[in-house]
Design a protein around this motif. Sequence first.
Motif, mmCIF file in Angstrom:
data_model
loop_
_atom_site.group_PDB
_atom_site.id
_atom_site.type_symbol
_atom_site.label_atom_id
_atom_site.label_comp_id
_atom_site.label_asym_id
_atom_site.label_seq_id
_atom_site.Cartn_x
_atom_site.Cartn_y
_atom_site.Cartn_z
ATOM 1 N N LEU A 1 0.844 -1.136 -0.028
ATOM 2 C CA LEU A 1 0.055 -0.033 0.224
ATOM 3 C C LEU A 1 0.979 1.436 -0.007
ATOM 4 O O LEU A 1 2.036 1.239 0.728
ATOM 5 C CB LEU A 1 -0.869 0.004 1.128
ATOM 6 N N PRO A 2 0.333 2.447 -0.719
ATOM 7 C CA PRO A 2 1.575 3.538 -0.609
ATOM 8 C C PRO A 2 1.251 4.067 0.728
ATOM 9 O O PRO A 2 0.593 4.174 1.723
ATOM 10 C CB PRO A 2 0.360 4.474 -1.695
ATOM 11 N N ALA A 3 2.647 4.317 1.018
ATOM 12 C CA ALA A 3 2.954 5.085 2.395
ATOM 13 C C ALA A 3 2.581 6.442 2.129
ATOM 14 O O ALA A 3 2.964 7.264 1.416
ATOM 15 C CB ALA A 3 4.476 4.601 2.636
ATOM 16 N N VAL A 4 2.174 6.873 3.205
ATOM 17 C CA VAL A 4 1.737 8.295 3.337
ATOM 18 C C VAL A 4 2.778 8.952 4.179
ATOM 19 O O VAL A 4 2.876 8.832 5.299
ATOM 20 C CB VAL A 4 0.460 8.552 3.705
ATOM 21 N N PRO A 5 3.619 9.980 3.448
ATOM 22 C CA PRO A 5 4.608 10.694 4.371
ATOM 23 C C PRO A 5 4.068 11.490 5.389
ATOM 24 O O PRO A 5 2.690 12.013 5.262
ATOM 25 C CB PRO A 5 5.448 11.671 3.342
ATOM 26 N N PRO A 6 4.409 11.742 6.610
ATOM 27 C CA PRO A 6 3.982 12.400 7.622
ATOM 28 C C PRO A 6 3.729 13.925 7.399
ATOM 29 O O PRO A 6 2.686 14.559 7.802
ATOM 30 C CB PRO A 6 4.919 12.416 8.829
ATOM 31 N N PHE A 7 4.664 14.532 6.660
ATOM 32 C CA PHE A 7 4.423 16.005 6.327
ATOM 33 C C PHE A 7 3.144 16.021 5.429
ATOM 34 O O PHE A 7 2.417 17.138 5.265
ATOM 35 C CB PHE A 7 5.536 16.626 5.532
ATOM 36 N N LEU A 8 2.757 14.843 4.501
ATOM 37 C CA LEU A 8 1.529 14.964 3.797
ATOM 38 C C LEU A 8 0.381 15.055 4.666
ATOM 39 O O LEU A 8 -0.752 15.854 4.274
ATOM 40 C CB LEU A 8 1.641 14.031 2.630
#
Length: 118
Positions: free
Chosen positions: A34-41
């Motif tokens: 699954l795509p990882a969502v970066p914390p800043f996003l």
Amino acid sequence: MGAEFLSSAVGQTARARVAAAAVLCTQEEGSHMLPAVPPFLVGMIAAPLVKRVAKPLARGVIKTSVGLTFEIRRAVIEAGEEIQGLTAEVAAEKLSNSARVRRGHVDGAVAAHGAAVS
């Protein structure tokens, strides 16, 4: 791929750079995760929502705190007035009792003197 990202990021808006970074983070070669969502996003998406919720919440907390502070001050002032009233009553009773006692000693001494003289 990272060098391509850096060179293509020049001249882009902040949102475009964030979107490109999110794509870069989720496009690992051969990965089917699954795509990882970066914390800043997550922060950029959540910040407006938090602002909409946190501001009224903080306002309510502050309003309640100020109201409680005023109520506590009023209660302390009333308690102080009650204590002053009780202190005045006790002082008046003490003074009247001590005056009665002194008067009783004087009346008793006059009666004793009168009895001794007779």
